[in-house]
Scaffold this motif. Structure first.
Motif, mmCIF file in Angstrom:
data_model
loop_
_atom_site.group_PDB
_atom_site.id
_atom_site.type_symbol
_atom_site.label_atom_id
_atom_site.label_comp_id
_atom_site.label_asym_id
_atom_site.label_seq_id
_atom_site.Cartn_x
_atom_site.Cartn_y
_atom_site.Cartn_z
ATOM 1 N N SER A 96 0.823 -1.212 0.000
ATOM 2 C CA SER A 96 0.000 0.000 0.000
ATOM 3 C C SER A 96 0.854 1.258 0.000
ATOM 4 O O SER A 96 0.353 2.347 -0.301
ATOM 5 C CB SER A 96 -0.948 -0.005 1.199
ATOM 6 O OG SER A 96 -0.216 0.105 2.392
ATOM 7 N N GLU A 97 2.117 1.137 0.322
ATOM 8 C CA GLU A 97 2.969 2.318 0.415
ATOM 9 C C GLU A 97 4.425 1.882 0.358
ATOM 10 O O GLU A 97 4.766 0.827 0.895
ATOM 11 C CB GLU A 97 2.719 2.981 1.768
ATOM 12 C CG GLU A 97 2.772 4.475 1.761
ATOM 13 C CD GLU A 97 2.574 4.999 3.166
ATOM 14 O OE1 GLU A 97 1.596 4.566 3.820
ATOM 15 O OE2 GLU A 97 3.419 5.794 3.599
ATOM 16 N N ALA A 98 5.258 2.669 -0.292
ATOM 17 C CA ALA A 98 6.691 2.358 -0.359
ATOM 18 C C ALA A 98 7.474 3.644 -0.362
ATOM 19 O O ALA A 98 7.036 4.645 -0.934
ATOM 20 C CB ALA A 98 7.009 1.553 -1.630
ATOM 21 N N ASN A 99 8.633 3.638 0.289
ATOM 22 C CA ASN A 99 9.518 4.800 0.155
ATOM 23 C C ASN A 99 10.968 4.378 0.223
ATOM 24 O O ASN A 99 11.307 3.278 0.682
ATOM 25 C CB ASN A 99 9.188 5.904 1.170
ATOM 26 C CG ASN A 99 9.487 5.497 2.584
ATOM 27 O OD1 ASN A 99 10.605 5.149 2.928
ATOM 28 N ND2 ASN A 99 8.456 5.520 3.417
ATOM 29 N N CYS A 100 11.816 5.252 -0.268
ATOM 30 C CA CYS A 100 13.253 4.997 -0.310
ATOM 31 C C CYS A 100 13.995 6.301 -0.073
ATOM 32 O O CYS A 100 13.638 7.336 -0.656
ATOM 33 C CB CYS A 100 13.644 4.422 -1.678
ATOM 34 S SG CYS A 100 15.411 4.051 -1.834
ATOM 35 N N ALA A 101 15.015 6.240 0.780
ATOM 36 C CA ALA A 101 15.951 7.359 0.947
ATOM 37 C C ALA A 101 17.264 6.961 0.288
ATOM 38 O O ALA A 101 17.888 5.979 0.702
ATOM 39 C CB ALA A 101 16.160 7.669 2.426
ATOM 40 N N VAL C 94 19.785 14.681 -8.991
ATOM 41 C CA VAL C 94 19.679 13.334 -8.434
ATOM 42 C C VAL C 94 18.453 13.295 -7.534
ATOM 43 O O VAL C 94 17.944 14.326 -7.094
ATOM 44 C CB VAL C 94 20.937 12.917 -7.633
ATOM 45 C CG1 VAL C 94 22.154 12.817 -8.542
ATOM 46 C CG2 VAL C 94 21.187 13.848 -6.467
ATOM 47 N N ILE C 95 17.984 12.090 -7.254
ATOM 48 C CA ILE C 95 16.831 11.894 -6.385
ATOM 49 C C ILE C 95 17.340 11.501 -5.013
ATOM 50 O O ILE C 95 18.146 10.588 -4.895
ATOM 51 C CB ILE C 95 15.928 10.786 -6.937
ATOM 52 C CG1 ILE C 95 15.413 11.201 -8.315
ATOM 53 C CG2 ILE C 95 14.776 10.496 -6.000
ATOM 54 C CD1 ILE C 95 14.537 10.173 -8.957
ATOM 55 N N SER C 96 16.893 12.215 -3.979
ATOM 56 C CA SER C 96 17.346 11.850 -2.634
ATOM 57 C C SER C 96 16.285 11.066 -1.881
ATOM 58 O O SER C 96 16.591 10.429 -0.877
ATOM 59 C CB SER C 96 17.747 13.095 -1.853
ATOM 60 O OG SER C 96 16.613 13.891 -1.593
ATOM 61 N N GLU C 97 15.059 11.116 -2.359
ATOM 62 C CA GLU C 97 13.986 10.441 -1.643
ATOM 63 C C GLU C 97 12.809 10.253 -2.575
ATOM 64 O O GLU C 97 12.527 11.121 -3.404
ATOM 65 C CB GLU C 97 13.555 11.329 -0.482
ATOM 66 C CG GLU C 97 13.093 10.607 0.745
ATOM 67 C CD GLU C 97 12.663 11.610 1.791
ATOM 68 O OE1 GLU C 97 13.415 12.582 2.040
ATOM 69 O OE2 GLU C 97 11.562 11.436 2.313
ATOM 70 N N ALA C 98 12.125 9.131 -2.447
ATOM 71 C CA ALA C 98 10.942 8.881 -3.274
ATOM 72 C C ALA C 98 9.937 8.087 -2.470
ATOM 73 O O ALA C 98 10.319 7.243 -1.651
ATOM 74 C CB ALA C 98 11.320 8.099 -4.530
ATOM 75 N N ASN C 99 8.648 8.370 -2.671
ATOM 76 C CA ASN C 99 7.636 7.511 -2.075
ATOM 77 C C ASN C 99 6.406 7.426 -2.952
ATOM 78 O O ASN C 99 6.192 8.245 -3.845
ATOM 79 C CB ASN C 99 7.287 7.929 -0.645
ATOM 80 C CG ASN C 99 6.586 9.253 -0.595
ATOM 81 O OD1 ASN C 99 5.518 9.436 -1.174
ATOM 82 N ND2 ASN C 99 7.183 10.208 0.105
ATOM 83 N N CYS C 100 5.628 6.382 -2.694
ATOM 84 C CA CYS C 100 4.419 6.133 -3.474
ATOM 85 C C CYS C 100 3.355 5.556 -2.552
ATOM 86 O O CYS C 100 3.648 4.664 -1.747
ATOM 87 C CB CYS C 100 4.722 5.148 -4.605
ATOM 88 S SG CYS C 100 3.279 4.774 -5.644
ATOM 89 N N ALA C 142 -2.492 6.051 -7.886
ATOM 90 C CA ALA C 142 -1.406 6.209 -6.912
ATOM 91 C C ALA C 142 -1.025 7.673 -6.853
ATOM 92 O O ALA C 142 -1.211 8.424 -7.824
ATOM 93 C CB ALA C 142 -0.197 5.378 -7.327
ATOM 94 N N THR C 143 -0.516 8.068 -5.703
ATOM 95 C CA THR C 143 0.102 9.382 -5.580
ATOM 96 C C THR C 143 1.520 9.172 -5.097
ATOM 97 O O THR C 143 1.848 8.120 -4.533
ATOM 98 C CB THR C 143 -0.661 10.277 -4.583
ATOM 99 O OG1 THR C 143 -0.717 9.594 -3.328
ATOM 100 C CG2 THR C 143 -2.073 10.569 -5.071
ATOM 101 N N GLY C 144 2.379 10.142 -5.322
ATOM 102 C CA GLY C 144 3.766 9.963 -4.929
ATOM 103 C C GLY C 144 4.482 11.281 -4.780
ATOM 104 O O GLY C 144 3.906 12.351 -5.028
ATOM 105 N N ALA C 145 5.702 11.206 -4.346
ATOM 106 C CA ALA C 145 6.523 12.395 -4.168
ATOM 107 C C ALA C 145 7.983 12.010 -4.318
ATOM 108 O O ALA C 145 8.367 10.874 -4.024
ATOM 109 C CB ALA C 145 6.285 13.006 -2.792
ATOM 110 N N THR C 146 8.775 12.945 -4.808
ATOM 111 C CA THR C 146 10.227 12.752 -4.806
ATOM 112 C C THR C 146 10.892 14.046 -4.382
ATOM 113 O O THR C 146 10.385 15.138 -4.652
ATOM 114 C CB THR C 146 10.792 12.367 -6.194
ATOM 115 O OG1 THR C 146 10.403 13.351 -7.152
ATOM 116 C CG2 THR C 146 10.337 11.003 -6.644
#
Lengths: 185, 185, 185, 185
Positions: A96-101, C94-100, C142-146
């Protein structure tokens, strides 16, 4: 684990994962910047998650075999194995949710490991944390988290985690506090 | 290797590869049919090819270190390692042709190996063959081939294979006949 | 945007994106569950991000051409175009963080759109938000952010966003408040 | 179509495809050489093949609706649509062989088209050819071919192509000679 964890916290995380799963970096994982592409980290976490669930299933199989008392299983590096065919160990999940640093880029094809642990257990969900490292306990390239929900495969609606899963998580993560009600699942 | 090779031929192929490279199947490699997707086989071949070229570079490095006489290197299973940083072992390649014969589907996440060998050597090209197997020498899931062309990285035009590459291929593939002229590279 | 947004908030988000970018779902994006695999959503966000940056570059090119006053560009659906070759519009990120947050599975190959907007602008960073929808403004899958960081391509260290980028973001996102200092970039 | 076709032949091929399917190049498709990775071409062919089969199903649906006489469908560019849900148009396929001739690298994210046609029809198989081009009829980046086999979904063994498929292929490819026996399928 939303936001970039401080370096110190990351180091602590890396030492405290129940399971470490090897990950082979492929040339195809790199993009024109010469780095592993951001989306691929979630595939690495997925490989870690599969290894973790395989560890749970090993515990579940041992428990089924022994009646109740499974042999202790400690943290170790697992190969991801074929899916279990014992219907009693079925575990249909969605994310349902995922994130990465992203802490530092991965620029070589040297093999990695992903540390995996359960952070929290809900009635129908597992909050899982990951660290992607050169070797177990070394400073991570990235940390991440996913929320996993157990669903009814027919309806797609959430349903309580199976009792065997809760027992196996408890075995693998002795320090984790699990809601009392869930265990009766 | 166009067309599906007969089973007997496939078995022979599987026993005669100079290098075997491990390949980890990922859950992400499977498609809705529950099989490894057809395009992914070429990624597995690519991992094999990288391992093969790493074996060539090990021979090249040994030859550079020894002056001329490299220590014998025999067939074995290689981990894919980071690219070489010695400019003398540079080898810019492109693929001009690729094919795959899918013999039976890959339906599990069990690890595989890909056997790799050079079939023919031209002035600027290598014809390479692959077999994707459960273990070295076992009946393959698939066989394949690629034509690899050495190019000038600036112009993108074909150029002769470097002498170190020809020497290393000759070392790794003692039964392969290489055009006389090429070896002077 | 950590955590699953409430449905009402998601609907609002979907109506307020500066740029909508079409995304073609591929058969290869689906996994054995018959859903688009979780990692692939970040590739869809990446396609949206490229479209957004192409919109910024169009504004930057217009500003370069006009001296200062760029023609107004409004929200619309963009095809992702080849990278800009004008060095003045370089923007190494560059991407430092991503979520969905996965709200409902994507089970067909019907085309999608990804809405993209800038949420916050820092000295060297852009916080970007995404919504993956059947069509602009429809309830998202889905929604997300980076979090995106502008880096020096040589050292890899963060550096201030270029003035042209800030001007273009301000143009594309008139309601966004940008730190005063950054705009002088 | 094994081997690299001569340029003239490629040009002819490009003008004679029954169906052209748009393909969106993704940043994720490029590898560290800055080119679309060799394995990804087979994903592009797959998208073309899905569009071709959707064209066949449109003809099949029209034939089902009309009793027998389907409206003529001519070559055109198709969006890949969701799978058909009419069981009478079921068509379970596997790929037994695939190849690609890489004629020149794809270095930008500009959209492509893939031309698709049936080359030969066997009892249980279709030999399909592809050309990957900037636009229909323009010089291809690559050409390719796959052998597709109709299988029993339960046993995985080859079985004759359905009559609706043969009728639709005949409609879409009026110049193709189909084995007499197969058409009664």
């Amino acid at each position: 684990m939303s936001g970039r964890p401080p370096r110190a916290a990351a180091a602590v995380l890396a030492q405290t994962f129940a399971v470490w799963v090897p990950v082979a970096v492929r040339y195809r994982d790199l993009d024109p910047q010469g780095h592993v592409n951001n989306a691929v980290y979630f595939t690495y976490f997925e490989q870690g998650r599969l290894g973790y669930f395989e560890a749970l299933r090993q515990l579940g199989r041992a428990a089924l075999a022994a009646g109740a008392a499974a042999a202790p299983v400690t943290a170790r590096t697992l190969e991801v194995a074929p899916a279990d065919t014992d219907d009693r160990l079925e575990l249909p999940l969605v994310i349902s949710e995922a994130n990465c640093a992203y802490l530092r880029p991965i620029v070589s094809l040297a093999p990695l490991v992903v540390g995996v642990r359960t952070e929290r257990v809900g009635h129908a969900s597992l909050a899982m944390a990951y660290a992607l490292c050169p070797a177990p306990g070394e400073p991570p390239y990235a940390t991440g988290a996913t929320m996993i929900v157990c669903v009814d495969p027919t309806t797609g609606r959430p349903r309580g985690l199976p009792a065997w899963t809760l027992a196996a998580v408890r075995h693998l993560e002795p320090d984790l506090r699990i809601r009392g009600g869930g265990a009766q699942g």
